[in-house]
Each structure stands twice: as structure tokens, then as C-alpha cells.
Design a protein around this motif. Structure first.
Motif, short mmCIF file in Angstrom:
data_model
loop_
_atom_site.label_atom_id
_atom_site.label_comp_id
_atom_site.label_asym_id
_atom_site.label_seq_id
_atom_site.Cartn_x
_atom_site.Cartn_y
_atom_site.Cartn_z
N LEU A 192 82.17 19.10 15.20
CA LEU A 192 83.21 19.52 14.26
C LEU A 192 84.55 18.87 14.58
CD1 LEU A 192 82.31 23.31 13.87
CD2 LEU A 192 81.87 21.45 12.25
N ARG A 193 84.87 18.74 15.85
CA ARG A 193 86.12 18.07 16.24
C ARG A 193 86.11 16.61 15.79
NH1 ARG A 193 85.54 21.12 21.05
NH2 ARG A 193 84.57 19.33 22.09
N LYS A 194 84.97 15.97 15.95
CA LYS A 194 84.83 14.57 15.56
C LYS A 194 85.04 14.41 14.06
CE LYS A 194 81.61 10.69 15.84
NZ LYS A 194 80.25 10.26 16.30
N TYR A 195 84.46 15.31 13.29
CA TYR A 195 84.64 15.26 11.84
C TYR A 195 86.11 15.44 11.46
CZ TYR A 195 84.82 16.49 6.97
OH TYR A 195 85.18 16.50 5.64
N LYS A 196 86.75 16.44 12.07
CA LYS A 196 88.14 16.74 11.72
C LYS A 196 89.04 15.54 11.97
CE LYS A 196 91.89 19.97 12.74
NZ LYS A 196 92.30 21.16 13.54
N ASP A 197 88.86 14.88 13.09
CA ASP A 197 89.69 13.72 13.42
C ASP A 197 89.47 12.57 12.44
OD1 ASP A 197 90.69 15.10 15.57
OD2 ASP A 197 89.37 14.14 17.05
#
Length: 222
Positions: free
Chosen positions: A170-175
Motif C-alpha cells: 500500500l505504501r508503494k502504491y501511494k508513493d
């Protein structure tokens, strides 16, 4: 039937309900719905789709082109089918600019789901590898635990749906998605919908689309 070509994308992190929203769009507005994962498995000989985390996906109907992202860079951005239909969506700013050279988007729908809700959804998600059918053990379980309703074959949990992998995913997607969202917001074509349940978000999506094309089903019949 749609009277004009309208190109749109449905943005959202893993587990946000993009596939469910696209299925409802297809049903309510008379579109042909194609499973993105199945399409890519057939087109690419087993590669791509959400089964491998690819960013490519496709929803195609008469006069309409619907695209929504998955979540990994395993595919290169390129047209794979004729007539301007792209089995891919820009998950990064570079891909968004590449898409600009192929088609001009009319509408971008962004699904904003709380982080904790996404973690719960993804951790409870199991899939049928052969078809890409997705089950959620909390609100959409199979009839027999661990077994696909249609084929009777075993379900599996993807590596990146396991609890220890979800937060990083999820962090990767957000960035990656933030500059893409800002780009479409600056163009005035971004429409964001927030909530924890697809059933509560859907009526607002339906109303938006009804202003662009006449539906074939009333909202209450969907």
C-alpha cells in the motif's frame, strides 16, 4: 448504447474495489465486461493481470474504453489490441504521460479507501488462479471454504495479499499514484469518492456516469 467514445480510468489502491466498480459500470451502462486478469493471461500467455500484480487491465464496450490499474511493473506500457484499446493504465507519472500520446482521457474516478480497511480486505482475499475470481472471506466467501464456486478447484492467497506484505504494498502504491492523481486533478477530470464500502460509494459513481451517458438500469436494480 453509448453515442460517443468516452475514455475513463478507475484509480485506487490494491483492494479498493476497482474490479467491482467496473463490473457495475458495465452492467448498468450496457457495456461488455472483460476480466482484466483473464484478458491478460490469454493475450500474454499467462503473464500480467492482478495474478502477478501487473498494472495492466481492460474494460471494453461498444464505444467505451475503461481502464483500471493493478499494482506491479511487470508489464511494459504498449498497446496490445487494436482500435485504441489499451490493456494498461498509467500507474506512474511517466506512464501517464505515455498514455497522453495514445488517447485523451475524459474522466478519472479515484477510489479513496482507509488504510486499515484495505489491510483487512487484502488479508482476507483469496483467488482462483485459473480465472482470477476473487473471494473475500469476510463479505464474499466461497460456498465451500477454500474452493472455487465454479470449478471446484482450490483457492490460493497471493503472496502480496498476506498480512506481512500488505503494508509495504500500500505504501508503494501511494508513493507512485500521488503524482498521477495530482496530474488528473490539475486537468479538472478527477472525481474522488471516499468510503469503506463499495455499496455506499457506488451510487455516487452511478450519478456521475449518468450525467455522461444514459444508463440502461436504474441504480436500485444494480
Amino acid at each position: 448504447m453509448a453515442s460517443k467514445l468516452l475514455r475513463a480510468v478507475v484509480l485506487g489502491p490494491p483492494g479498493s474495489g476497482k474490479g467491482t466498480v467496473c463490473e457495475r459500470i458495465a452492467r448498468s451502462f450496457g457495456l461488455q465486461h472483460l476480466s482484466s486478469g483473464q484478458f491478460l493471461r490469454e493475450s500474454l500467455g499467462g503473464a500480467g493481470g492482478e495474478s502477478c500484480g501487473g498494472f495492466a487491465a481492460l474494460e471494453l464496450g461498444d464505444g467505451w474504453l475503461w481502464l483500471h490499474p493493478c499494482c506491479s511493473p511487470c508489464l511494459q506500457f504498449q498497446p496490445l489490441v487494436p482500435c485504441g484499446a489499451l490493456p494498461g493504465f498509467p500507474r506512474t507519472l511517466g506512464q501517464a504521460k505515455a498514455l497522453d500520446g495514445i488517447c485523451e482521457l475524459d474522466l478519472v474516478i479515484s477510489l479513496n479507501i482507509p488504510f486499515e480497511t484495505l489491510k483487512d480486505r487484502l488479508s482476507a482475499r483469496w483467488v482462483h488462479p485459473g480465472s482470477g475470481r476473487v473471494y473475500n472471506m469476510d463479505f464474499n466467501p466461497p460456498q465451500v471454504q477454500g474452493i472455487d464456486d465454479v470449478t471446484g478447484e482450490p483457492l490460493v492467497q497471493r503472496e502480496d495479499d498476506r498480512p506481512e506484505a500488505v503494508a509495504a504494498r500500500l505504501r508503494k502504491y501511494k508513493d507512485a499514484a500521488k503524482p498521477v492523481i495530482e496530474l488528473y486533478k490539475s486537468r479538472g477530470i478527477l472525481h474522488s469518492f471516499s468510503g469503506t464500502e463499495t455499496n455506499k460509494i457506488w451510487p455516487y459513481v452511478y450519478t456521475l456516469l449518468s450525467s455522461k451517458i444514459p444508463p440502461i438500469l436504474p441504480d436500485e436494480e444494480d
